[in-house]
Design a protein around this motif. Structure first.
Motif, short mmCIF file in Angstrom:
data_model
loop_
_atom_site.label_atom_id
_atom_site.label_comp_id
_atom_site.label_asym_id
_atom_site.label_seq_id
_atom_site.Cartn_x
_atom_site.Cartn_y
_atom_site.Cartn_z
N ARG A 185 4.65 -16.73 4.00
CA ARG A 185 4.85 -16.93 2.56
C ARG A 185 5.90 -15.95 2.02
O ARG A 185 6.61 -16.26 1.07
N ALA A 186 5.98 -14.77 2.62
CA ALA A 186 6.90 -13.74 2.15
C ALA A 186 8.32 -13.96 2.65
O ALA A 186 9.23 -13.20 2.29
N ASP A 244 10.01 -7.55 0.97
CA ASP A 244 10.92 -7.34 -0.17
C ASP A 244 11.56 -5.96 -0.09
O ASP A 244 12.76 -5.80 -0.36
N ARG A 245 10.78 -4.96 0.28
CA ARG A 245 11.29 -3.59 0.38
C ARG A 245 12.33 -3.47 1.49
O ARG A 245 13.40 -2.87 1.30
N ILE A 246 12.04 -4.06 2.65
CA ILE A 246 12.97 -4.00 3.77
C ILE A 246 14.28 -4.69 3.42
O ILE A 246 15.38 -4.15 3.67
N VAL A 247 14.19 -5.86 2.81
CA VAL A 247 15.39 -6.61 2.46
C VAL A 247 16.20 -5.87 1.40
O VAL A 247 17.44 -5.77 1.50
N ALA A 248 15.53 -5.32 0.40
CA ALA A 248 16.24 -4.57 -0.65
C ALA A 248 16.93 -3.34 -0.07
O ALA A 248 18.09 -3.04 -0.41
N GLU A 270 3.29 5.43 6.02
CA GLU A 270 2.42 6.20 5.14
C GLU A 270 1.66 5.35 4.13
O GLU A 270 0.91 5.90 3.33
N ASP A 271 1.86 4.03 4.13
CA ASP A 271 1.21 3.21 3.11
C ASP A 271 0.82 1.85 3.66
O ASP A 271 1.13 1.52 4.81
N LEU A 272 0.12 1.06 2.83
CA LEU A 272 -0.38 -0.25 3.22
C LEU A 272 0.06 -1.30 2.20
O LEU A 272 -0.75 -1.83 1.44
N PRO A 273 1.34 -1.64 2.18
CA PRO A 273 1.80 -2.66 1.24
C PRO A 273 1.34 -4.04 1.68
O PRO A 273 0.89 -4.23 2.82
N SER A 274 1.43 -5.01 0.77
CA SER A 274 1.23 -6.39 1.19
C SER A 274 2.43 -6.82 2.02
O SER A 274 3.48 -6.16 2.02
N HIS A 277 10.76 -0.35 11.09
CA HIS A 277 9.80 -0.37 9.99
C HIS A 277 10.45 -0.46 8.62
O HIS A 277 9.76 -0.60 7.62
N ASP A 278 11.80 -0.38 8.54
CA ASP A 278 12.44 -0.38 7.22
C ASP A 278 13.80 -1.06 7.26
O ASP A 278 14.25 -1.55 8.31
#
Length: 370
Positions: free
Chosen positions: A39-40, A337-341, A327-331, A177-178
């Protein structure tokens, strides 16, 4: 609008928005995580190797109840009933067939002839060359820093080696991871990245929270590669259990393995005859001794103890070294979205118009200009 470099041939091949793949992790990438990734905008891959054939069919239906986006199913190429499992993927109209170990050429071509995209995972150049010759559509290349079964060559060396050796699209795995990692992979010739540990550590992952907390508190040096679990080198989090298994003698490890073999036969639905055939295949293809073949049942059952039952004291936690950077648990949506941005920002910074400058004159070894 994202940078055009982020729409790669992988997006066209798989029918996804972004060149990001969530790997098929046993007991981890179930319908919930697979569908959330799809979905993402990435490719979610359902772990089918630890399910019975009926369980695979049910899990495919469960993904479809959650999304109409493309997704894949991961199988073990050396499974004695891999042809039956492959037939289920064909019958259910799955978009991508992913393999932890490459299947034989006949199974691969059967899937391709049915219209599936076939993407094996490999850890060496020669394996990538072999599956390309068989007709694989793309290949996932995992470097030694990746979790689970892994090799010794780091991604930074293995990836360009494979890219130079094959003509099919190459997806990079091991240490990502990023967004910076995505750009680095693209720069080395990959068409995207595949991640396991990073997707395990999301809020959409069904792994128990206590287990996720165990990952989050670890550093980059808190994993170990050992063959004592199933006879083949695996990267896992170092725990008291792993230390005990490494120190244990072969008799104690064999007894544990036999118990796990009985449990896995019951859970997977495989008859003993099929498990014996699988053992013979592993002995032939991987050069394992009989004690190592018996140990092979350890991996699925010890992963189940941790990833399903939440028993860190009784199970193993497959982990890439990248766990020490998370360090975190995003959806899944937040993560992608973070990786693409981030990747978009890096690419725009690197390709921004800047005034041309003259290169400095080369300096001789003696320190003077030549």
């Amino acid at each position: 609008m994202t940078h055009p470099a982020l729409h790669t041939p992988l997006c066209e091949l798989l029918g996804v928005r972004y060149p990001i793949v969530q790997t098929g992790m046993g007991w981890v990438s179930g319908p919930e995580l697979t569908a959330a990734t799809a979905r993402a905008g990435g490719l979610g891959i359902l772990a089918g190797a630890t399910l019975s054939p009926d369980g695979i069919r049910s899990a495919i239906h469960a993904v479809r109840e959650r999304t109409d986006a493309p997704f894949g199913v991961n199988l073990r190429g050396d499974s004695p009933d891999v042809a039956e499992r492959a037939a289920i993927l064909i019958q259910e109209g799955v978009r991508v067939a992913s393999f932890a170990l490459a299947p034989d050429e006949r199974v691969l071509r059967t899937l391709k002839d049915a219209g599936l995209v076939v993407v094996p995972s490999v850890g060496a150049r020669r394996h990538a060359e072999k599956v390309q010759a068989w007709g694989a559509d793309a290949v996932v290349v995992q470097g030694g820093e990746g979790g689970g079964h892994t090799g010794s060559v780091p991604t930074s060396i293995l990836l360009p080696q494979v890219v130079d050796a094959v003509d099919i699209p190459v997806v990079a795995a091991g240490g990502f991871h990023d967004g910076r990692g995505l750009v680095a992979a693209l720069a080395q010739g990959a068409v995207g990245i595949a991640m396991g540990t990073r997707f395990l550590l999301t809020s959409d992952s069904t792994v128990p929270e206590a287990v996720k907390a165990e990952y989050l508190k670890r550093g980059v040096a808190d994993t170990v590669v050992t063959p004592v679990l199933d006879g083949v080198p695996q990267r896992v989090l170092r725990t008291e259990l792993v230390d005990r298994l490494v120190a244990a003698g072969p008799v104690a490890r064999s007894a544990r393995s036999l118990r796990h073999a009985v449990a896995f036969r019951r859970m997977s639905g495989l008859p003993w005859s099929a498990m014996v055939r699988q053992g013979l295949t592993m002995r032939r293809d991987h050069g394992l001794g009989w004690s190592q073949v018996l140990m092979a049942a350890n991996t699925p059952m010890m992963l189940h103890a941790a990833m399903v039952d939440g028993r860190v004291d009784l199970g193993t936690l497959a982990a890439g070294q990248v766990a020490g950077l998370i360090e975190d648990l995003p959806s899944c949506a937040e993560l992608i979205d973070r990786i693409v941005a981030d990747a978009d920002a890096v690419l725009r910074r690197l390709t921004a118009d800047t005034p041309a400058v003259d290169a400095p004159a080369p300096v001789s070894p003696a320190g003077g200009h030549r």
